[in-house]
Scaffold this motif. Structure first.
Motif, PDB file in Angstrom:
ATOM      1  N   ASP A 110       5.687   4.973 -12.141  1.00 33.64           N
ATOM      2  CA  ASP A 110       4.979   6.258 -12.150  1.00 33.64           C
ATOM      3  C   ASP A 110       3.666   6.185 -11.373  1.00 33.64           C
ATOM      4  OD1 ASP A 110       4.696   8.944 -12.712  1.00 33.64           O
ATOM      5  OD2 ASP A 110       3.742   8.601 -14.666  1.00 33.64           O
ATOM      6  N   GLY A 111       3.711   5.492 -10.249  1.00 31.79           N
ATOM      7  CA  GLY A 111       2.551   5.426  -9.365  1.00 31.79           C
ATOM      8  C   GLY A 111       1.497   4.412  -9.763  1.00 31.79           C
ATOM      9  N   GLN A 112       1.724   3.644 -10.829  1.00 31.73           N
ATOM     10  CA  GLN A 112       0.736   2.678 -11.303  1.00 31.73           C
ATOM     11  C   GLN A 112       1.322   1.258 -11.294  1.00 31.73           C
ATOM     12  OE1 GLN A 112      -2.479   3.516 -12.167  1.00 31.73           O
ATOM     13  NE2 GLN A 112      -1.961   5.602 -11.521  1.00 31.73           N
ATOM     14  N   TRP A 113       0.495   0.303 -10.881  1.00 34.30           N
ATOM     15  CA  TRP A 113       0.909  -1.097 -10.969  1.00 34.30           C
ATOM     16  C   TRP A 113       0.775  -1.565 -12.405  1.00 34.30           C
ATOM     17  CZ3 TRP A 113       3.646  -3.087  -7.289  1.00 34.30           C
ATOM     18  CH2 TRP A 113       3.448  -2.692  -5.959  1.00 34.30           C
ATOM     19  N   MET A 114       1.812  -2.204 -12.921  1.00 34.43           N
ATOM     20  CA  MET A 114       1.804  -2.669 -14.307  1.00 34.43           C
ATOM     21  C   MET A 114       2.333  -4.098 -14.386  1.00 34.43           C
ATOM     22  SD  MET A 114       3.175   0.634 -16.449  1.00 34.43           S
ATOM     23  CE  MET A 114       2.368   2.235 -16.315  1.00 34.43           C
ATOM     24  N   LYS A 115       1.822  -4.819 -15.370  1.00 33.03           N
ATOM     25  CA  LYS A 115       2.294  -6.167 -15.638  1.00 33.03           C
ATOM     26  C   LYS A 115       3.639  -6.101 -16.348  1.00 33.03           C
ATOM     27  CE  LYS A 115       1.309 -10.181 -18.553  1.00 33.03           C
ATOM     28  NZ  LYS A 115       0.353 -10.768 -19.516  1.00 33.03           N
ATOM     29  N   ASN A 158       7.830   3.662  -6.441  1.00 40.28           N
ATOM     30  CA  ASN A 158       8.078   3.222  -7.811  1.00 40.28           C
ATOM     31  C   ASN A 158       9.269   2.271  -7.837  1.00 40.28           C
ATOM     32  OD1 ASN A 158       6.007   4.770  -8.939  1.00 40.28           O
ATOM     33  ND2 ASN A 158       7.334   6.559  -9.155  1.00 40.28           N
ATOM     34  N   ASP A 180       0.819  -1.210   0.000  1.00 39.05           N
ATOM     35  CA  ASP A 180       0.000   0.000   0.000  1.00 39.05           C
ATOM     36  C   ASP A 180       0.854   1.262   0.000  1.00 39.05           C
ATOM     37  OD1 ASP A 180      -2.627   1.293   0.178  1.00 39.05           O
ATOM     38  OD2 ASP A 180      -1.995   1.869   2.197  1.00 39.05           O
ATOM     39  N   LYS A 194       5.602  -1.416  -9.983  1.00 38.20           N
ATOM     40  CA  LYS A 194       4.998  -0.082  -9.908  1.00 38.20           C
ATOM     41  C   LYS A 194       5.867   0.911 -10.679  1.00 38.20           C
ATOM     42  CE  LYS A 194       2.660   1.556  -6.363  1.00 38.20           C
ATOM     43  NZ  LYS A 194       2.293   2.125  -5.033  1.00 38.20           N
TER      44      LYS A 194
END
Length: 262
Positions: free
Chosen positions: A240-245, A223, A219, A238
């Motif tokens: 730029d603040g986003q979770w990515m595959k 990054n 939580d 993570k």
């Protein structure tokens, strides 16, 4: 001849001191002992001894009594000087170990300037991954098992923002890390996280507490945080603040590892 005279004088002094103490009702030989090595060898070893006194004023302080039975544990034997040995310092078990170590686990404690915070080394308090565990930590002034109770333990040097620091649930590596073996990402799924902390002591509720630690780490992650989502079988990072595959591909044709052959 000089050595004989000096030895005789020292013997007389020791005899006088012992005699004086005995006249006051104290037999110093009870506390400072010479014990024979092997039977009839004529070779001796020394032993220091302190009485059991549950009314000793130091027993009223937590740093002294915590983890001891004051009805069975002798008072601390104090040496006002530097201990030096060309050999080694050893702590061994015994028939009543609980009363010779704190809870039967602690083999070393070193206190900080506040006389409360301490470095602790203990053995066999826990069994994890089917093996007994030796543990070392820097315990603060919050006397419980929560994360704030543990300070940083630095390994490598005493230079700020260098080396490697460890606390209860977090480690910071300021230096580079070189592995000679594999690196496994955390395998985290829905059954490994818990939003709210469990009630009670974290040591007693270690499994649920560990799930809450996972939740807080994800939580509040920065990054570059990466883990394996075991529910969806993907590696997640993570950015730029986003979770990515994380994109992965099958091995190129013709590449096969022997350890996966079966």
């Amino acid at each position: 001849m000089l050595k004989i005279i000096l030895s005789y004088a020292l013997l007389c002094c020791c005899t006088f001191v012992i005699a004086q103490s005995q006249t006051k009702g104290i037999d110093r030989a009870h506390y400072f002992r010479l014990l024979e090595g092997s039977e009839q060898s004529g070779l001796y070893r020394t032993s220091l001894f302190s009485d059991v006194d549950s009314s000793w004023i130091k027993w009223q302080e937590r740093g002294y009594n915590f983890g001891f039975d004051t009805q069975k544990t002798p008072m601390y034997t104090q040496i006002d000087g530097i201990i030096s040995t060309p050999y080694m310092i050893q702590v061994r078990g015994n028939e009543e170990e609980r009363n010779k170590k704190r809870w039967g686990y602690h083999v070393f404690e070193g206190y900080a300037r506040d006389d409360k915070s301490r470095i602790t080394l203990l053995v066999n308090k826990h069994v994890e991954e089917e093996k007994a565990v030796a543990e070392m930590y820097y315990y603060g002034t919050v006397y419980n098992h929560s994360a704030p109770a543990y300070n940083w333990f630095r390994i490598g040097s005493d230079v700020r923002q260098h080396s490697f620091m460890f606390s209860r649930d977090r480690a910071i590596f300021y230096g580079s890390l070189q592995l000679s073996n594999t690196l496994s990402l955390g395998r985290i799924g829905k059954d490994n996280i818990r939003k709210d902390p469990p009630e009670g002591d974290d040591e007693q509720n270690y499994e649920e507490s560990a799930k809450h630690v996972n939740y807080k780490a994800l939580d509040g992650s920065e990054n570059g945080t990466i883990f394996y989502d075991k529910d969806n079988h993907i590696v997640v990072i993570k950015v730029d603040g986003q979770w990515m595959k994380l994109a992965v591909e099958p091995l190129p044709e013709g590449i096969q590892y022997d350890f996966d052959a079966d």
